[in-house]
Design an enzyme around this catalytic site. Structure first.
Site, PDB file in Angstrom:
ATOM      1  N   CYS A 112      -8.287  -3.083   3.580  1.00  0.00           N
ATOM      2  CA  CYS A 112      -8.517  -3.296   5.011  1.00  0.00           C
ATOM      3  C   CYS A 112      -9.377  -4.544   5.250  1.00  0.00           C
ATOM      4  O   CYS A 112      -8.919  -5.656   5.024  1.00  0.00           O
ATOM      5  CB  CYS A 112      -9.104  -2.051   5.672  1.00  0.00           C
ATOM      6  SG  CYS A 112      -9.004  -2.112   7.473  1.00  0.00           S
ATOM      7  N   HIS A 215      -5.483   2.197   4.216  1.00  0.00           N
ATOM      8  CA  HIS A 215      -6.632   2.846   3.581  1.00  0.00           C
ATOM      9  C   HIS A 215      -6.173   3.905   2.570  1.00  0.00           C
ATOM     10  O   HIS A 215      -6.145   5.103   2.894  1.00  0.00           O
ATOM     11  CB  HIS A 215      -7.523   3.498   4.639  1.00  0.00           C
ATOM     12  CG  HIS A 215      -8.397   2.541   5.377  1.00  0.00           C
ATOM     13  ND1 HIS A 215      -9.657   2.198   4.947  1.00  0.00           N
ATOM     14  CD2 HIS A 215      -8.173   1.828   6.504  1.00  0.00           C
ATOM     15  CE1 HIS A 215     -10.193   1.327   5.790  1.00  0.00           C
ATOM     16  NE2 HIS A 215      -9.313   1.087   6.749  1.00  0.00           N
ATOM     17  N   GLU A 217      -7.799   5.121   0.142  1.00  0.00           N
ATOM     18  CA  GLU A 217      -8.900   6.058  -0.149  1.00  0.00           C
ATOM     19  C   GLU A 217      -8.933   7.203   0.861  1.00  0.00           C
ATOM     20  O   GLU A 217      -9.331   8.329   0.520  1.00  0.00           O
ATOM     21  CB  GLU A 217     -10.235   5.304  -0.213  1.00  0.00           C
ATOM     22  CG  GLU A 217     -10.942   5.053   1.088  1.00  0.00           C
ATOM     23  CD  GLU A 217     -10.280   4.020   2.003  1.00  0.00           C
ATOM     24  OE1 GLU A 217     -10.731   3.871   3.160  1.00  0.00           O
ATOM     25  OE2 GLU A 217      -9.325   3.343   1.561  1.00  0.00           O
TER      26      GLU A 217
END
Length: 236
Positions: A112, A215, A217
Site C-alpha cells: 500500500c 493489503h 496482511e
C-alpha cells in the site's frame, strides 16, 4: 532464519489511551505474515535517515507497510486540496531505507503506502487523490466500512511475474487507498492493475523489488492463502 526489517508507523496526535506519550508501532498482521513465512521481523523505529545504513546492515530484507499519505514534495508537486495527513519524518526515513536496501542489494516488499514510497524513491509520481485526479475511475479503491479482510475487486495481471506464484486473473483483493501510482519509477515494471487500470503491483526482479497496492496482511485474517505472498518474498 532471515531477518526482515519493517519500519514502524507512529501516533502523531494525542489520544485517550496514550495522551501525548506518542508511540511507534506496527500492526500485528504484518508481523504474522513475516513470522508465518519462517522469518524474524525486526521493527525499525522511525529515526534519522542517516541511520538507514546501520538499519539495513542489520537485516536481510525490507518490508514497507501502509499508513499516511506520501508527501507530494517527493514528486515536485504542491499539496492537492484532497491530500490527507502526511508525516515528513516517516517519509524521509523510509525513502532512505529503500535507497540503502537497493544499494546493499537486499530485497524490498512494499505494501500500500509502501508501494508508493518505493515508487517515489525511484523517481515516480503519485495521484494525490484518485477521486479528484484520476480519469475513468470505476472501482471503489477504499472499501471502508467493508471489513479489512474482505476481497472486493479483481486484478488484471499484465505480464508473467512473481505474482503468478499465488494469483491469477480471477483473484480478488482488498482495497484501502486514495493515492496511487501515476508514473512508475525508474526500472519498475507493471505487474497488475485493477479493472479501471489503477496500478496494483509492480516489481524489478533484477533489484528484487516487489510491491502491491492491496493489503495481504489484512486478508490473512480470513484468507490463509494470502500468506503465499509473504512466503514468496521471504524466499527471494
Amino acid at each position: 532464519m532471515k531477518k526482515i526489517g519493517i519500519p514502524s508507523n507512529n501516533l502523531l496526535h494525542p489520544n485517550s489511551h496514550f495522551g501525548t506519550n506518542y508511540v511507534d508501532y506496527i500492526q500485528k498482521n504484518y508481523i504474522d505474515g513475516i513470522t508465518n513465512a519462517h522469518a524474524l521481523p525486526i521493527v525499525l523505529p522511525i529515526g534519522d535517515p542517516k541511520l538507514a545504513k546501520n538499519y539495513i546492515d542489520s537485516v536481510d530484507a525490507l518490508v514497507l507497510a501502509g499508513g499516511q499519505d506520501v508527501s507530494p514534495f517527493y514528486f515536485g508537486e504542491d499539496p492537492q486540496i484532497n491530500l490527507h495527513e502526511t508525516d515528513s519524518d516517516r517519509d524521509a526515513f523510509e525513502v532512505a531505507l529503500v535507497l540503502e536496501a537497493i544499494k546493499q542489494e537486499k530485497p524490498i516488499l512494499g505494501i500500500c503506502r509502501g508501494l508508493q514510497i518505493v515508487n517515489v524513491a525511484l523517481g515516480g509520481t503519485l495521484y494525490q487523490d484518485l477521486n479528484s485526479q484520476y480519469q475513468g475511475l470505476k472501482v471503489r479503491h477504499n472499501q471502508y466500512p467493508t471489513k479489512w479482510y474482505t476481497p472486493t475487486h479483481r486484478l488484471i495481471l499484465k505480464r508473467v511475474s512473481w505474482l503468478q506464484n499465488f494469483l491469477d486473473d480471477q483473484s480478488l483483493v482488498n482495497s484501502f487507498h486514495h493515492q496511487a501510482v501515476k508514473k512508475l519509477g525508474d526500472g519498475l515494471q507493471l505487474d497488475a492493475v485493477s479493472t479501471d487500470n489503477v496500478v496494483e503491483a509492480f516489481s524489478d526482479e533484477s533489484r528484487r523489488i516487489y510491491a502491491v497496492q492491496w493489503h495481504p496482511e489484512m486478508l490473512l485474517m480470513k484468507h490463509p492463502e494470502a500468506q503465499k505472498l509473504f512466503d514468496t518474498f521471504v524466499l527471494k
